[in-house]
Scaffold this motif. Structure first.
Motif, mmCIF file in Angstrom:
data_model
loop_
_atom_site.group_PDB
_atom_site.id
_atom_site.type_symbol
_atom_site.label_atom_id
_atom_site.label_comp_id
_atom_site.label_asym_id
_atom_site.label_seq_id
_atom_site.Cartn_x
_atom_site.Cartn_y
_atom_site.Cartn_z
ATOM 1 N N LEU A 126 -5.256 14.550 3.074
ATOM 2 C CA LEU A 126 -4.787 13.940 4.000
ATOM 3 C C LEU A 126 -4.108 14.311 4.541
ATOM 4 C CD1 LEU A 126 -6.492 10.158 2.483
ATOM 5 C CD2 LEU A 126 -7.489 11.951 3.874
ATOM 6 N N ASN A 178 -5.556 13.694 -3.082
ATOM 7 C CA ASN A 178 -6.229 13.204 -1.372
ATOM 8 C C ASN A 178 -5.185 13.209 -1.141
ATOM 9 O OD1 ASN A 178 -9.152 12.929 -1.313
ATOM 10 N ND2 ASN A 178 -8.404 10.837 -0.539
ATOM 11 N N LEU A 190 0.512 -0.883 0.262
ATOM 12 C CA LEU A 190 0.219 -0.103 0.185
ATOM 13 C C LEU A 190 1.077 1.200 -0.158
ATOM 14 C CD1 LEU A 190 -2.913 1.049 -0.261
ATOM 15 C CD2 LEU A 190 -2.720 1.392 2.497
ATOM 16 N N VAL A 214 -7.645 -2.686 1.313
ATOM 17 C CA VAL A 214 -6.765 -2.286 0.250
ATOM 18 C C VAL A 214 -7.082 -1.173 -0.572
ATOM 19 C CG1 VAL A 214 -4.442 -2.816 -1.090
ATOM 20 C CG2 VAL A 214 -5.981 -4.003 1.043
ATOM 21 N N HIS A 245 -8.172 1.562 0.863
ATOM 22 C CA HIS A 245 -6.922 2.632 1.231
ATOM 23 C C HIS A 245 -6.071 3.473 0.579
ATOM 24 C CE1 HIS A 245 -7.470 -0.317 4.903
ATOM 25 N NE2 HIS A 245 -8.407 0.648 4.710
ATOM 26 N N GLY A 246 -5.710 2.940 -1.265
ATOM 27 C CA GLY A 246 -5.036 3.098 -2.138
ATOM 28 C C GLY A 246 -5.486 4.377 -2.487
ATOM 29 N N TYR A 247 -6.678 4.523 -2.938
ATOM 30 C CA TYR A 247 -7.783 5.868 -2.486
ATOM 31 C C TYR A 247 -7.788 6.979 -1.673
ATOM 32 C CZ TYR A 247 -9.265 4.359 -7.380
ATOM 33 O OH TYR A 247 -9.281 3.985 -8.399
ATOM 34 N N GLY A 248 -7.041 6.285 -0.487
ATOM 35 C CA GLY A 248 -7.615 6.832 0.369
ATOM 36 C C GLY A 248 -8.793 7.666 0.937
ATOM 37 N N LEU A 249 -9.565 6.461 1.251
ATOM 38 C CA LEU A 249 -10.895 6.656 1.492
ATOM 39 C C LEU A 249 -10.526 5.732 2.528
ATOM 40 C CD1 LEU A 249 -12.163 7.576 -1.276
ATOM 41 C CD2 LEU A 249 -14.027 5.568 -1.068
ATOM 42 N N TRP A 250 -11.424 5.971 3.799
ATOM 43 C CA TRP A 250 -11.558 5.125 5.376
ATOM 44 C C TRP A 250 -12.683 4.225 5.060
ATOM 45 C CZ3 TRP A 250 -13.283 7.399 10.000
ATOM 46 C CH2 TRP A 250 -13.181 6.565 11.756
ATOM 47 N N ALA A 251 -11.629 3.140 4.802
ATOM 48 C CA ALA A 251 -12.973 1.612 4.901
ATOM 49 C C ALA A 251 -12.043 0.852 5.748
ATOM 50 C CB ALA A 251 -12.392 1.102 3.340
ATOM 51 N N VAL A 290 -11.728 16.041 -10.277
ATOM 52 C CA VAL A 290 -12.561 14.757 -10.341
ATOM 53 C C VAL A 290 -14.086 15.309 -11.265
ATOM 54 C CG1 VAL A 290 -14.104 14.122 -8.850
ATOM 55 C CG2 VAL A 290 -11.906 13.842 -8.003
ATOM 56 N N TYR A 317 -14.980 13.260 -4.995
ATOM 57 C CA TYR A 317 -14.041 12.185 -5.472
ATOM 58 C C TYR A 317 -14.420 10.512 -4.938
ATOM 59 C CZ TYR A 317 -9.343 10.189 -4.686
ATOM 60 O OH TYR A 317 -8.103 9.543 -4.529
ATOM 61 N N TYR A 325 -4.192 23.895 1.982
ATOM 62 C CA TYR A 325 -5.066 23.001 1.695
ATOM 63 C C TYR A 325 -6.513 23.389 0.587
ATOM 64 C CZ TYR A 325 -9.242 19.767 3.887
ATOM 65 O OH TYR A 325 -10.253 18.462 3.503
ATOM 66 N N VAL A 367 -12.712 15.552 4.973
ATOM 67 C CA VAL A 367 -11.357 15.709 4.275
ATOM 68 C C VAL A 367 -12.073 15.321 2.528
ATOM 69 C CG1 VAL A 367 -9.073 15.552 3.527
ATOM 70 C CG2 VAL A 367 -9.901 16.181 5.648
ATOM 71 N N ASN A 368 -12.227 13.982 2.422
ATOM 72 C CA ASN A 368 -12.763 13.344 1.118
ATOM 73 C C ASN A 368 -13.555 14.246 0.545
ATOM 74 O OD1 ASN A 368 -10.451 11.520 1.368
ATOM 75 N ND2 ASN A 368 -11.898 10.223 2.372
#
Lengths: 188, 121
Positions: free
Chosen positions: A129, A125, A90, B95, B98-104, A177, B51, A166, B46-47
């Motif tokens: 974060l 992104n 990752l 995974v 998480h790669g995209y930055g989403l909280w999963a 997007v 997106y 930010y 944040v997200n």
């Protein structure tokens, strides 16, 4: 001044001033250095090769934990076991996206393929974060408060400067997007 | 980009490989690996909504309407079950998120709500 990304005949295009590219490059480098795994002496090279990391721990840094979150909400042992199997790859895929975005920063005019755009959106992104953690954005009210900072003449301390950065990356990602959505609709 | 992994593909492969063995064996295997798990995506301030919807569309291959519905559920309710399946599958999705930055996160589907609150891919 940067131009918003747009989708047109030439695909997804955007425009960044040299100072903005420099800013983004710096942010990307910061996030990459957070994500680069520490090379530990005595690590099993074969395990490292296949992406295993048996010495991995849950990150203590909040921003890094947000980039590499636990996979289970109430199971630390299960999350750690999963981390041992997946965290290294990752980290590497995130670094890959950040490097790809950084490589595109060598000229003012940006022209992105769908895959490059995808990597850019992931990189932006992750940058957001990390900035959000540094700015202590915990809820929507915090986000609104930061979002209200739009005037660069207000940048008088690190906090307000970070807030403006930010907001810039948020604006850039949003336009990217929207362009990617437009490209997706065109394809259907 | 990866599109939706066919439901039950992990089990299906093994079943095919074991066609020569007793039916009982494959049934036992199915029970073990087909315990349903949910992929949960959590809200964060944040997200971008656009997106998150884009990720649901491009990664899972969901329609814009379905992706927006799930995204709004995350936004309003704090979380949404965006996919379910065998544990290995939802872990793979986690995974990717998480790669995209989403909280999963992944969680075992509760027997009461299994398959009811989660949209089907």
């Amino acid at each position: 001044m940067a131009k918003a990304f747009k989708y047109g005949l030439k695909g997804i295009t955007g425009y960044l001033e040299p100072a903005e590219r420099e800013l983004l490059r710096g942010l990307i480098d910061d996030v990459i250095s957070m994500l680069e795994p520490e090379e530990q002496a005595g690590q099993d090279p074969l395990a490292a090769l296949v992406g295993l990391d048996m010495d991995v721990r849950q990150p203590s840094d909040r921003a890094l934990l947000r980039l590499l979150p636990n996979v289970m909400k109430d199971d630390d042992a299960g999350s750690l076991e999963f981390r041992q199997l997946t965290e290294r790859s990752l980290r590497e895929s995130k670094i890959g996206a950040l490097r790809a975005a950084s490589m595109g920063l060598d000229r003012n005019e940006l022209s992105l393929t769908p895959e490059e755009a995808r990597l850019w959106s992931m990189a932006l992104n992750d940058i957001r974060l990390v900035l959000a953690e540094r700015l202590d954005i915990r809820d929507e009210a915090d986000a609104d408060h930061v979002h209200a900072m739009q005037d660069w003449s207000q940048a008088e301390d690190v906090e307000s400067y970070l807030a403006l950065v930010y907001n810039f990356t948020t604006w850039l990602q949003e336009s990217l997007v929207q362009s990617m959505m437009a490209a997706l609709e065109r394809k259907d | 980009m990866t599109t939706t992994v066919a439901t039950g593909s992990f089990a299906a492969v093994d079943v095919e490989e074991r066609t020569d063995t007793a039916e009982q064996t494959s049934t036992a295997h199915l029970t073990a690996s087909d315990v349903p798990w949910n992929l949960v995506v959590w809200n964060d301030p944040v997200n971008l909504m656009s997106y998150v919807s884009f990720v649901f569309q491009s990664y899972f291959g969901y329609s814009e309407a379905k992706a927006n519905k799930l995204m709004l559920e995350v936004h309003r309710k704090g979380r949404s079950i965006v996919a379910h399946g065998a544990k290995e599958q939802v872990e793979q999705h986690a995974v990717a998120m998480h790669g995209y930055g989403l909280w999963a996160t992944v969680e075992k589907a509760s027997s009461a709500g299994a398959g009811k609150d989660g949209p089907r891919g």
